[in-house]
Write an enzyme that holds these catalytic residues in place. Structure first.
Site, short mmCIF file in Angstrom:
data_model
loop_
_atom_site.label_atom_id
_atom_site.label_comp_id
_atom_site.label_asym_id
_atom_site.label_seq_id
_atom_site.Cartn_x
_atom_site.Cartn_y
_atom_site.Cartn_z
N LYS A 6 94.95 -27.43 -8.77
CA LYS A 6 93.73 -28.28 -9.00
C LYS A 6 93.66 -29.50 -7.91
CE LYS A 6 96.01 -27.59 -13.47
NZ LYS A 6 96.61 -27.30 -14.92
N GLN A 31 100.86 -31.83 -16.07
CA GLN A 31 101.58 -30.02 -16.38
C GLN A 31 102.20 -30.31 -17.17
OE1 GLN A 31 99.90 -28.61 -14.76
NE2 GLN A 31 100.29 -26.53 -16.03
N ASP A 38 92.47 -33.43 -20.37
CA ASP A 38 92.95 -32.26 -21.09
C ASP A 38 92.57 -32.17 -22.11
OD1 ASP A 38 95.03 -30.35 -19.31
OD2 ASP A 38 95.85 -31.30 -19.63
N1 GUN Z 1 99.93 -26.07 -18.46
C1 GUN Z 1 99.23 -24.85 -18.99
N2 GUN Z 1 97.95 -25.25 -18.56
C2 GUN Z 1 97.58 -26.98 -18.88
C3 GUN Z 1 96.17 -27.54 -19.26
O1 GUN Z 1 95.52 -27.01 -19.33
N3 GUN Z 1 97.01 -28.75 -18.64
C4 GUN Z 1 98.48 -29.22 -18.10
N4 GUN Z 1 98.52 -30.32 -18.17
N5 GUN Z 1 98.94 -28.42 -18.59
C5 GUN Z 1 99.13 -27.34 -18.84
#
Ligand code: GUN
Length: 292
Positions: free
Chosen positions: A53, A97, A120
């Site tokens: 990311k 995350q 998110d």
């Molecule tokens: N863990 C797995 N996928 C995601 C996501 O799209 N966002 C976040 N914050 N954590 C994740």
């Protein structure tokens, strides 16, 4: 032979547009969109996702802050970090995350994030809007990515029977909202590990979205001839023949399902790259909404 849905290519196109929007915003406001990515602990898969990311932000011109906190971080410490990021004018998107370590109450963390910076789409304010059919805010990255793939490949959804396998807040439930929304108009069945006659339910699907988090769970005999199969799974399974000692498989047994499918996403290279591309899209759109 199924059409192989190329998530890498579609993600590249979305990211090209993201970079263009990013440049425009930077020009207009004299600063770039900013994303804060918070990682608590040392979950190896999470470390990889967070690094991807942050790298993508750099490629697109998005300012990013990576905040790594130790495994034993207290809830209050994390809430303090979020409070600071909520008030930071350089930051337009905040992502913690998932999954966090057990001492962290994820629900409270999500509630603490300013809904305007919730890239998110996990905050109840945003999930509520989604449930009400308001698609003008941030959309949850992975389901949003699936929708982009369907759109790009012009896969018909209106009136079709879509089956979502998995009821997570992150994928299954928002996927159900997007597929049944006005304009997409699929008839959605949400299945999960406790569904009776699961294989039979799956076999009814014109469009099957697998997000159950179990390696190669969907076998060839669970899929209808001519179905479109979207595999959201990213599972590590031990493989001594690989340098890393594991390989990545989806929730679908690709070799069995591909010959029956009209179109299918591979793992890796299907939904995965789309999730990050849509996160970047949410980040630039968040800045637009905040500064408008
Ligand atoms: N863990 C797995 N996928 C995601 C996501 O799209 N966002 C976040 N914050 N954590 C994740």
């Amino acid at each position: 032979m199924a059409i192989l849905i190329d998530g890498k290519a579609v993600a590249a196109a979305v990211n090209e547009e993201n970079a263009r929007i990013c440049a425009e915003l930077t020009d207009r406001y004299g600063m770039p969109p900013g994303l804060a990515v918070v990682l608590v602990g040392d979950n190896p898969a999470s470390q990889v996702y967070v690094a991807s990311k942050v790298r993508k932000c750099g490629e697109l011109g998005i300012y990013s802050e990576k905040i790594v906190l130790p495994n034993d971080t207290a809830q209050e410490t994390l809430l303090d970090v979020i409070g600071r990021l909520n008030g930071d004018p350089r930051i337009h998107g905040i992502l913690v995350q998932s999954p966090p370590p057990p001492q962290i109450d994820e629900e409270k963390i999500i509630l603490a994030i300013d809904p305007k910076k919730d890239v998110d789409c996990f905050h109840p304010f945003n999930t509520g809007r989604l449930l009400q059919g308001d698609l003008t805010g941030n959309l949850p990255c992975t389901p949003y990515g699936v929708m982009k793939l369907l759109e790009h490949y012009r896969i018909p959804t209106a009136g079709k029977k879509a089956v979502v396998l998995g009821r997570s807040n992150i994928v299954g439930k928002p996927m159900m909202c997007l597929l049944s929304a006005k304009g997409t108009d699929a008839t959605v069945t949400l299945c999960h590990s406790r569904t009776q006659d699961l294989a039979e339910e799956l076999r009814r699907a014109d469009l099957l979205v697998a997000a159950i988090g179990k390696p190669e769970f969907v076998r060839g005999d669970m899929v209808k001839e001519g179905a479109v199969v979207i595999d959201v799974g990213i599972n590590r399974i031990p493989d001594a023949s690989k340098p890393k000692g594991y390989r990545i498989v989806g929730d679908v047994a690709f070799d069995e399902v591909e010959p029956k499918a009209a179109a299918i996403t591979p793992v890796p290279g299907g939904v995965g790259p789309m999730t990050i591309a849509m996160l970047m899209r949410n980040t630039v759109r968040s800045m637009e909404r905040i500064l408008r």
